[in-house]
Design a protein around this motif. Structure first.
Motif, mmCIF file in Angstrom:
data_model
loop_
_atom_site.group_PDB
_atom_site.id
_atom_site.type_symbol
_atom_site.label_atom_id
_atom_site.label_comp_id
_atom_site.label_asym_id
_atom_site.label_seq_id
_atom_site.Cartn_x
_atom_site.Cartn_y
_atom_site.Cartn_z
ATOM 1 N N LEU A 122 0.849 -1.191 0.000
ATOM 2 C CA LEU A 122 0.000 0.000 0.000
ATOM 3 C C LEU A 122 0.884 1.241 0.000
ATOM 4 N N ASN A 123 0.371 2.315 -0.589
ATOM 5 C CA ASN A 123 1.134 3.561 -0.639
ATOM 6 C C ASN A 123 1.129 4.239 0.738
ATOM 7 N N PRO A 124 2.313 4.374 1.362
ATOM 8 C CA PRO A 124 2.352 4.924 2.718
ATOM 9 C C PRO A 124 1.981 6.399 2.800
ATOM 10 N N TYR A 125 1.967 7.095 1.657
ATOM 11 C CA TYR A 125 1.761 8.544 1.698
ATOM 12 C C TYR A 125 0.322 8.959 1.417
ATOM 13 N N LEU A 126 -0.529 7.996 1.100
ATOM 14 C CA LEU A 126 -1.913 8.350 0.775
ATOM 15 C C LEU A 126 -2.876 7.633 1.711
ATOM 16 N N ARG A 127 -4.006 8.287 1.974
ATOM 17 C CA ARG A 127 -5.034 7.654 2.800
ATOM 18 C C ARG A 127 -5.564 6.413 2.096
ATOM 19 N N GLN A 131 -6.714 5.431 -1.982
ATOM 20 C CA GLN A 131 -6.201 4.289 -2.734
ATOM 21 C C GLN A 131 -7.313 3.344 -3.178
ATOM 22 N N TYR A 170 -4.036 6.279 7.352
ATOM 23 C CA TYR A 170 -2.933 5.917 6.476
ATOM 24 C C TYR A 170 -2.510 4.474 6.755
#
Ligand SMILES: Nc1ncnc2c1ncn2[C@@H]1O[C@H](COP(=O)(O)OP(=O)(O)OP(=O)(O)O)[C@@H](O)[C@H]1O
Ligand code: SF4
Ligand SMILES: [Mg+2]
Lengths: 340, 306
Positions: A122-127, A131, A170
Motif C-alpha cells: 500500500l502507498n504509505p503517503y496516501l489515505r 487508494q 494511512y
C-alpha cells in the motif's frame, strides 16, 4: 456479511460458477526468462493450465519455483529484464505481452492481484480511502462520493471493524492483517472475474492467516471470482482449493483436482511434499522445505526432469530426457517412472 | 503537527544561543583585533579605540555586554565602517543576498528535480547521461573556478552577459545565480534520480500499476512523493550550501550582498559584523531546516503523527 458480502455494483454481473464451463483463463506454453549479467535465467517453462469461473486453483511449489513470476507475467508486471512467451487467453483475449493500454483496462477491473507483502504494497503517503476510491474512479467512472460509499462497503465486507473511521487513516496505522484486508478489499472492489493471490498470508501471524484465507475463499465464491492461489502451505490448499498445480523448477510436475492429488499423489515430488507436511488433522501448516536436497537453481535449465537430482525414483533417462506430460481427465503428470 | 512546529520554533532559541557563544569565543581566539592592522594609528589611539568599544574589558564582560545587546536586537556598531551599525549593513545587503539565494534555490530545485526525474524515467537515455554529466561537473568543479570561467566565456569572449555588477539590469543576475545554483542542481539531480528509481520500483507503485491506473498516474500520484522526500529533506541543508556559495559568488561578481562584508569583516577582525552575519546566516539555515522538516511532515504521514 453472509447475505450481502460485496456491495451492489453497476458492472456487468460475473458469470456464476459453472463446473466444466469454458475456462476464463487459458495458459499455454508459458515461459518466463530473465536477462541477467550471468546469462538467461528461466523462471518458468512449458506452463499450461485452465481456470474456470468460480474455481479456486492452488499453485504450490518451493521458494524460487516461479510461482510469483507466473502471476506477474499474467498481470504484465514482469521486471524490465524479464520476458514472457507463450499464450494466456483471458475471456477470449490474449493478455500475454498485450499493450499496456489494453492491460490497464483489465487490471484492477476484471483481473486483480494480491501481493506477497502486505506491509509494503500500500502507498504509505496516501489515505486508504484515496487508494480505494481511485480504482473505482478509474474503472467505473464513479464520482468521488459514489466511490467512497462503495469503498466503505467493501471495507466492511472484508470485516475491517470501524471501517468508516479507518478508511480515512494511512496504511501505517493498520496492523499487517488489516493491511492485507485492505489489499483484498482493493482487489475485489470491481468484482474481478479472476483474482491472483500470491501467498496473501505468509507475512501474517498464524491466527490471522486462517481468517484471511477463509475471507478470500468466501468472497470469491460469493462473487463468482476465480482464484489462482499461490502458497507454500499444503494444508491451505487442501482446505480451500478445488484444483492443485504442483510446480518445480518452473515446470508443472503434476496437477489435478485437490481430492485426487491429496488422496492419491503420483509424482515423486508431490509425494515428498505431502509426506513432509504434518497431517491436516494436526491443525498445523507444513512448509514445503523438508524434502532432502536443495531446490534446483532456475538458471541451470536442465534438459531432463528438473526434480531428477532429488528424486528417489530417478532412472538414467531422467537426466537427459524431459518426461512428456500424461493426461487423464483433469489430471496431469510429468514423470518417466510413474504412470497415471 | 502544530505542536511539533511550535516545539521546533522554541528549539531555535538555544541553538542560536550556542551558535552565538561559539562564534564569539572562536573569533576572539584568533590573533589580532579590529584596530591592530591600522599601522598609521599610534598605540595611544588604539588603546583609546579599544576602550571606547569596551575591547579592554575582560572577555566574559564583553560577552555579557554583547548578549545583552542582542537581546534588544542591538548588534553593535561596525568597528571598521565608521558611522554604520551592523544592523544598517545587514539591512542594506540582505535583500540582495536573499534575492540571489532564493533565485538559486528555486532554479536548482526546479531544474534538479525535473532533470533527475526524467533521468530516472528514461534510464540510460541521452537525457540520463546528460543529467549525470551536469551532475559530475557541477559537483566536482568549485564555484571559484566556474564563476570566472563563465565571466570569461559569456562576458568577455562572447559579450552576451554583463561580467559583473548588480541592480542595473536583470541580465546581471544570470551568471551569479547560475554559478550559485549549479552545484545544487548537480546534487539534486543525483539525489532525485536515485530516489525516483527506487520509488518507481517500489511495491506500492507496482500495486498502482496492478490497479490499471496507467503509467502516468502510477508515477505522478504514487511514485513522486516518495521519490521527492529525500530532496525535501535536502533543501534545508542546501541553504547552508547556497549561503556559503553566495559568499564566494558575491565576491566574484561584485554583488553588493552581505556575503561580501563577511569576508572583509573576517579578515579585518570586525567582530560585530562577523557576529551579525553569522547570526543571520545561522538563523536562516535553522529556519530553512525547520521549513523543510515541516514540508516533509506534511508529505509523510508517518512523521506527521509521531
Ligand atoms: N528480475 C529478475 N531477474 C532475474 N531473475 C529473477 C527476477 N525475478 C525473479 N527471478 C528468478 O525467478 C525465479 C522464480 O522466482 P519467483 O519469485 O517466481 O519464485 P516464487 O516461487 O514466487 O518463490 P517464493 O515462494 O520465494 O515467493 C527465481 O529463481 C528468481 O531468482
Ligand atoms: S521423471 Fe524421473 S526424476 Fe523426474 S520425477 Fe519422474 S522418476 Fe523422478
Ligand atoms: Mg513468490
Amino acid at each position: 456479511m453472509s447475505d450481502s458480502p460485496v456491495p451492489a455494483n453497476p458492472a456487468p454481473p460475473p458469470q456464476p460458477a459453472a463446473a466444466g464451463g469454458a475456462p476464463i483463463l487459458s495458459v499455454r506454453d508459458l515461459a518466463i526468462r530473465f536477462r541477467t549479467a550471468d546469462g538467461t535465467v528461466t523462471a518458468a517453462a512449458d506452463v499450461g493450465f485452465d481456470i474456470r469461473a468460480g474455481e479456486i486453483v492452488g499453485l504450490v511449489g518451493e521458494s524460487g519455483s516461479g510461482k510469483s513470476q507466473i502471476l506477474m507475467s499474467l498481470m504484465g508486471l514482469l521486471a524490465s529484464n524479464g520476458h514472457a512467451s507463450g499464450s494466456a487467453v483471458f475471456r477470449g483475449e490474449e493478455i500475454l505481452n498485450a499493450p499496456a493500454r489494453r492491460l490497464d483496462a483489465l487490471r484492477g477491473a476484471s483481473m486483480s492481484m494480491i501481493f506477497q507483502d502486505p506491509m509494503t504494497s500500500l502507498n504509505p503517503y496516501l489515505r486508504v480511502s484515496t487508494q480505494l476510491v481511485e480504482v473505482l474512479e478509474r474503472h467505473r467512472g464513479m464520482t468521488r462520493a459514489e466511490a467512497m460509499a462503495q469503498a466503505l462497503a467493501i471495507m466492511e465486507s472484508v470485516r475491517i471493524p470501524d471501517a468508516a473511521r479507518r478508511i480515512r487513516l494511512y496504511p501505517h496505522e493498520f496492523s499487517g492483517g488489516m493491511r492485507q484486508r485492505v489489499m483484498i478489499a482493493m482487489a475485489l472492489l470491481c468484482r474481478p472475474a479472476l483474482l491472483l493471490a500470491d501467498e496473501p498470508t505468509t507475512a501474517l501471524d498464524v491466527t490471522v492467516q486462517a481468517q484471511i484465507l477463509e475471507l478470500i475463499a468466501d468472497l470469491a465464491r460469493s462473487i463468482g471470482t476465480a482464484v489462482l492461489f499461490v502458497t507454500h502451505d499444503l494444508g491451505v490448499v487442501a482446505r480451500l482449493c478445488d484444483r492443485v498445480i504442483v510446480l518445480y523448477g518452473g515446470r508443472i510436475m503434476e496437477s489435478g483436482e485437490a481430492t485426487d492429488i491429496f488422496g492419491d499423489p503420483k509424482h515423486p515430488y508431490t509425494r515428498g511434499l505431502i509426506d513432509s507436511t504434518p497431517r491436516l488433522d494436526e491443525r498445523s501448516h507444513g512448509e514445503l522445505r523438508t524434502i532432502p536436497g536443495q531446490p534446483r537453481a532456475a538458471q541451470l535449465a536442465p534438459m531432463g526432469c528438473p526434480f531428477e537430482p532429488r528424486c528417489p525414483h530417478r532412472v538414467v533417462r531422467c537426466r537427459t530426457e524431459r518426461p512428456a506430460p500424461q493426461e487423464a481427465g483433469l489430471r496431469q503428470l510429468a514423470c518417466h517412472e510413474v504412470r497415471l | 503537527m502544530l505542536r511539533y512546529v511550535i516545539r521546533r520554533c522554541i528549539g531555535v532559541i538555544p541553538t542560536m544561543f550556542v551558535l552565538m557563544t561559539i562564534t564569539f569565543f572562536m573569533m576572539r581566539l584568533s590573533p589580532g583585533g579590529p584596530f591592530s592592522t591600522n599601522r598609521k594609528a599610534s598605540a595611544e589611539i588604539i588603546a583609546n579605540l579599544n576602550r571606547h568599544f569596551h575591547l579592554d574589558e575582560p572577555l566574559w564582560q564583553q560577552y555579557l555586554r554583547y548578549l545583552w545587546g542582542v537581546l534588544q536586537f542591538d548588534f553593535g556598531p561596525s568597528y571598521k565602517m565608521r558611522d554604520y551599525s551592523v544592523a544598517d549593513l545587514l539591512i542594506q545587503g540582505f535583500p540582495t543576498s536573499l534575492k540571489l539565494g532564493l533565485a538559486a534555490i528555486l532554479i536548482s530545485t526546479l531544474v534538479g528535480v525535473t532533470l533527475g526525474t526524467l533521468a530516472a524515467l528514461r534510464r540510460n537515455s541521452w537525457i540520463d547521461y546528460g543529467a549525470s554529466t551536469v551532475g559530475l561537473v557541477g559537483i566536482a568543479v568549485p564555484n571559484f573556478v566556474l564563476g570566472p570561467l563563465w565571466q570569461l566565456l559569456f562576458g568577455v569572449m562572447w559579450g552576451l552577459l554583463p561580467v559583473a555588477g548588480w541592480g542595473q539590469s536583470w541580465t546581471q543576475m544570470i551568471l551569479p545565480v547560475v554559478s550559485l545554483a549549479l552545484p545544487n542542481i548537480a546534487y539534486i539531480v543525483r539525489l532525485t534520480r536515485g530516489s525516483m528509481i527506487e520509488s518507481i520500483r517500489s511495491n506500492h507503485v507496482r500495486t498502482a500499476r496492478a490497479k490499471g491506473l496507467g503509467e502516468r498516474l502510477a508515477i505522478w500520484r504514487h511514485a513522486l512523493i516518495g521519490g521527492l522526500l529525500p530532496v525535501v529533506a535536502y533543501l534545508g541543508p542546501a541553504t547552508a550550501g547556497i549561503i556559503t556559495g553566495s559568499i564566494v559568488v558575491e565576491k566574484i561578481f561584485s554583488v553588493p550582498g552581505i556575503g561580501r562584508y563577511f569576508v572583509e569583516a573576517a579578515l579585518n577582525r570586525d567582530y560585530t559584523v562577523v557576529m551579525g552575519v553569522t547570526l543571520l546566516y545561522g538563523f536562516l539555515i535553522i529556519l530553512c531546516n525547520l521549513f523543510s522538516d515541516i514540508v516533509y511532515g506534511v508529505l509523510d504521514p508517518k512523521v506527521r503523527y509521531e
